[in-house]
Motif scaffolding. Structure first.
Motif, PDB file in Angstrom:
ATOM      1  N   PHE A 197       9.873   5.872  -9.909  1.00 32.29           N
ATOM      2  CA  PHE A 197      10.870   5.973  -9.065  1.00 32.29           C
ATOM      3  C   PHE A 197      11.213   7.527  -9.392  1.00 32.29           C
ATOM      4  O   PHE A 197      11.635   7.951 -10.400  1.00 32.29           O
ATOM      5  CB  PHE A 197      11.991   5.361  -9.057  1.00 32.29           C
ATOM      6  N   PRO A 198      10.721   8.643  -8.389  1.00 32.26           N
ATOM      7  CA  PRO A 198      10.819  10.038  -8.786  1.00 32.26           C
ATOM      8  C   PRO A 198      12.585  10.418  -8.669  1.00 32.26           C
ATOM      9  O   PRO A 198      12.692  11.380  -7.876  1.00 32.26           O
ATOM     10  CB  PRO A 198      10.055  10.648  -7.723  1.00 32.26           C
ATOM     11  N   ASN A 199      13.444   9.929  -9.369  1.00 39.06           N
ATOM     12  CA  ASN A 199      14.502  10.192  -9.404  1.00 39.06           C
ATOM     13  C   ASN A 199      14.939  11.232 -10.459  1.00 39.06           C
ATOM     14  O   ASN A 199      14.514  10.991 -11.791  1.00 39.06           O
ATOM     15  CB  ASN A 199      15.599   8.852  -9.837  1.00 39.06           C
ATOM     16  N   SER A 233       6.577   8.227 -21.373  1.00 41.46           N
ATOM     17  CA  SER A 233       7.461   7.319 -21.228  1.00 41.46           C
ATOM     18  C   SER A 233       8.237   7.819 -19.823  1.00 41.46           C
ATOM     19  O   SER A 233       8.501   7.283 -19.024  1.00 41.46           O
ATOM     20  CB  SER A 233       8.485   7.189 -21.858  1.00 41.46           C
ATOM     21  N   THR A 234       8.578   9.233 -19.895  1.00 39.67           N
ATOM     22  CA  THR A 234       9.015   9.835 -18.789  1.00 39.67           C
ATOM     23  C   THR A 234       8.338   9.815 -17.755  1.00 39.67           C
ATOM     24  O   THR A 234       8.671   9.721 -16.313  1.00 39.67           O
ATOM     25  CB  THR A 234       9.609  11.462 -19.308  1.00 39.67           C
ATOM     26  N   LEU A 236       0.777  -1.094   0.041  1.00 40.55           N
ATOM     27  CA  LEU A 236       0.111   0.036   0.130  1.00 40.55           C
ATOM     28  C   LEU A 236       0.925   1.260   0.159  1.00 40.55           C
ATOM     29  O   LEU A 236       0.569   2.366  -0.826  1.00 40.55           O
ATOM     30  CB  LEU A 236      -0.953   0.042   1.288  1.00 40.55           C
ATOM     31  N   ALA A 237       2.025   1.216   0.679  1.00 40.59           N
ATOM     32  CA  ALA A 237       2.807   2.237   0.789  1.00 40.59           C
ATOM     33  C   ALA A 237       3.566   2.613  -0.456  1.00 40.59           C
ATOM     34  O   ALA A 237       3.597   3.850  -0.823  1.00 40.59           O
ATOM     35  CB  ALA A 237       3.859   2.062   1.752  1.00 40.59           C
ATOM     36  N   LEU A 238       3.805   1.484  -1.620  1.00 38.95           N
ATOM     37  CA  LEU A 238       4.198   1.674  -2.746  1.00 38.95           C
ATOM     38  C   LEU A 238       3.352   2.549  -3.702  1.00 38.95           C
ATOM     39  O   LEU A 238       3.685   3.274  -4.369  1.00 38.95           O
ATOM     40  CB  LEU A 238       5.041   0.433  -3.266  1.00 38.95           C
ATOM     41  N   TYR A 239       2.006   1.982  -3.536  1.00 37.99           N
ATOM     42  CA  TYR A 239       1.005   2.588  -4.209  1.00 37.99           C
ATOM     43  C   TYR A 239       0.889   4.006  -3.870  1.00 37.99           C
ATOM     44  O   TYR A 239       0.808   4.857  -4.706  1.00 37.99           O
ATOM     45  CB  TYR A 239      -0.537   2.004  -3.859  1.00 37.99           C
ATOM     46  N   ALA A 240       0.914   4.358  -2.553  1.00 43.04           N
ATOM     47  CA  ALA A 240       1.022   5.642  -2.236  1.00 43.04           C
ATOM     48  C   ALA A 240       2.097   6.653  -2.920  1.00 43.04           C
ATOM     49  O   ALA A 240       1.758   7.656  -3.325  1.00 43.04           O
ATOM     50  CB  ALA A 240       0.929   5.816  -0.648  1.00 43.04           C
ATOM     51  N   VAL A 241       3.373   6.065  -2.744  1.00 50.98           N
ATOM     52  CA  VAL A 241       4.387   6.836  -3.458  1.00 50.98           C
ATOM     53  C   VAL A 241       4.181   7.384  -4.762  1.00 50.98           C
ATOM     54  O   VAL A 241       4.294   8.175  -5.469  1.00 50.98           O
ATOM     55  CB  VAL A 241       5.680   5.940  -3.153  1.00 50.98           C
ATOM     56  N   GLY A 242       3.748   5.986  -5.471  1.00 50.16           N
ATOM     57  CA  GLY A 242       3.588   5.938  -6.829  1.00 50.16           C
ATOM     58  C   GLY A 242       2.326   7.142  -7.159  1.00 50.16           C
ATOM     59  O   GLY A 242       2.360   8.013  -8.109  1.00 50.16           O
ATOM     60  N   LEU A 243       1.365   7.026  -6.698  1.00 49.05           N
ATOM     61  CA  LEU A 243       0.288   8.057  -6.796  1.00 49.05           C
ATOM     62  C   LEU A 243       0.653   9.290  -6.533  1.00 49.05           C
ATOM     63  O   LEU A 243       0.218  10.303  -7.283  1.00 49.05           O
ATOM     64  CB  LEU A 243      -0.990   7.564  -6.204  1.00 49.05           C
ATOM     65  N   THR A 244       1.327   9.410  -5.505  1.00 49.54           N
ATOM     66  CA  THR A 244       1.946  11.026  -5.015  1.00 49.54           C
ATOM     67  C   THR A 244       2.851  11.468  -6.232  1.00 49.54           C
ATOM     68  O   THR A 244       2.348  12.580  -6.648  1.00 49.54           O
ATOM     69  CB  THR A 244       2.750  10.820  -4.058  1.00 49.54           C
ATOM     70  N   GLY A 245       3.495  10.629  -6.733  1.00 49.79           N
ATOM     71  CA  GLY A 245       4.523  11.068  -7.914  1.00 49.79           C
ATOM     72  C   GLY A 245       3.624  11.069  -9.137  1.00 49.79           C
ATOM     73  O   GLY A 245       3.901  12.430  -9.820  1.00 49.79           O
ATOM     74  N   LEU A 246       2.702  10.537  -9.433  1.00 49.95           N
ATOM     75  CA  LEU A 246       1.804  10.758 -10.559  1.00 49.95           C
ATOM     76  C   LEU A 246       1.086  12.018 -10.384  1.00 49.95           C
ATOM     77  O   LEU A 246       1.167  12.823 -11.559  1.00 49.95           O
ATOM     78  CB  LEU A 246       0.914   9.667 -10.818  1.00 49.95           C
ATOM     79  N   THR A 247       0.343  12.002  -9.245  1.00 51.76           N
ATOM     80  CA  THR A 247      -0.407  13.483  -9.082  1.00 51.76           C
ATOM     81  C   THR A 247       0.255  14.552  -9.284  1.00 51.76           C
ATOM     82  O   THR A 247       0.184  15.757  -9.774  1.00 51.76           O
ATOM     83  CB  THR A 247      -1.219  13.418  -7.751  1.00 51.76           C
ATOM     84  N   ILE A 306      13.125  12.381  -0.132  1.00 50.89           N
ATOM     85  CA  ILE A 306      12.573  11.437   0.960  1.00 50.89           C
ATOM     86  C   ILE A 306      11.732  10.550   0.385  1.00 50.89           C
ATOM     87  O   ILE A 306      11.610   9.185   0.741  1.00 50.89           O
ATOM     88  CB  ILE A 306      11.795  12.474   1.882  1.00 50.89           C
ATOM     89  N   MET A 307      10.938  10.744  -0.652  1.00 53.98           N
ATOM     90  CA  MET A 307      10.053   9.737  -1.370  1.00 53.98           C
ATOM     91  C   MET A 307      10.921   8.687  -1.899  1.00 53.98           C
ATOM     92  O   MET A 307      10.539   7.838  -1.995  1.00 53.98           O
ATOM     93  CB  MET A 307       9.270  10.526  -2.424  1.00 53.98           C
ATOM     94  N   GLN A 308      11.931   8.880  -2.641  1.00 57.57           N
ATOM     95  CA  GLN A 308      12.775   8.205  -3.039  1.00 57.57           C
ATOM     96  C   GLN A 308      13.248   6.927  -2.102  1.00 57.57           C
ATOM     97  O   GLN A 308      13.320   5.924  -2.157  1.00 57.57           O
ATOM     98  CB  GLN A 308      13.986   8.689  -3.828  1.00 57.57           C
TER      99      GLN A 308
END
Lengths: 139, 128
Positions: free
Chosen positions: A59-61, A51-52, A26-37, A83-85
């Motif tokens: 991974f928000p690198n 693609s980008t 669930l945490a990985l879903y949260a990180v991914g959705l935060t990055g997307l939004t 911190i998100m990474q």
């Protein structure tokens, strides 16, 4: 080959890791959705290709957006995303290494090999975690 | 046979577990593959970032290959959606009654997501 012994019910490693696998997913879903939004709010919708965007969601690198057409990268490259990474690295690597442990231990009895594999996976976990966090902090 | 645990690989394949069994098999296989891919990607990122190493650049170039991407995107999307199904079933056990329906729902969610991925990969491949 003997089947593995199932641990007794209660508060033990297998229970903690069972719970951790669910919560880290669930945490990985949260990180991914935060990055997307956040990427869409910051203008990725019009400034970059999909693609980008997908690389960024996984991974928000900074390395994942350097080659994009985003005009102002200030919002993308800062300590919040570091911190998100590190969050993604911790939950992702621990989730993966515990998954490896579960698969391996399904083929082990309570022999010396199980102890050796546990030790090996523990050091692999620490090693990958340290390398990944170093890459995050240095990029 | 039911209590005999010394079952060979081919006998195991004959087990008629249906959708949930194949979801379990695919979840394991995709999980192991991702441990390998992500581990190598971290290692390659470290090598090319710290030393500008050719090995790191070569490994990361494999990741941009379209065949690799078609496979890895399927594994990642399947693992993510199937994992969410497992989490939902474990945290809300009342839904276990509908577990077979949830497998169908899972594939209904994967299909459009993966179609989008295929569309993007093929579009980039053809240079459109």
């Amino acid at each position: 080959m003997t089947s593995r012994k199932v641990a007794k019910r209660g508060f033990n490693l297998d229970y903690i890791m069972w719970l951790f696998m669910r919560l880290s997913a669930l945490a990985l879903y949260a990180v991914g959705l935060t990055g997307l939004t956040a990427a869409l709010v910051m203008g990725a919708r019009t400034q970059t290709d999909i693609s980008t965007l997908i690389r960024w969601v996984f991974f928000p690198n900074p390395m994942h957006v350097f080659s994009s057409d985003i005009v102002n990268l200030d919002g993308f490259i800062n300590s919040f995303w570091q911190i998100m990474q590190i969050t993604a690295v911790f939950f992702g690597v621990t989730h993966g290494m515990n998954g490896l442990r579960i698969v391996v231990e399904d083929f082990m009895g309570s022999t010396i090999w199980r102890t050796l594999w546990r030790g090996f996976i523990f050091f692999l976990w620490i090693f990958i975690l340290l390398v990944a966090i170093y890459v995050v902090l240095a990029s | 046979m039911a209590l005999n645990r010394k079952v060979g690989f081919l006998t195991g394949l004959g087990y008629k577990g249906g959708g949930p069994m194949w979801a379990w098999v695919l979840h394991r296989a995709s999980g192991l593959a991702m441990v390998l891919f992500v581990g190598l990607h971290i290692f390659a990122g470290f090598l090319s970032q710290q030393f500008g190493s050719d090995l790191g650049i070569t490994i990361n170039q494999i990741y941009t290959n379209w065949i690799f991407q078609i496979v890895v995107f399927f594994l990642v999307i399947f693992h993510a959606v199937n994992g969410l199904r497992v989490v939902i079933l474990d945290l809300i056990p009342a839904l276990l009654e509908y577990q077979r329906e949830m497998i169908w729902l899972e594939w209904l969610i994967i299909a459009p997501l993966y179609t989008l991925v295929l569309f993007v990969i093929i579009k980039n491949l053809l240079g459109l």
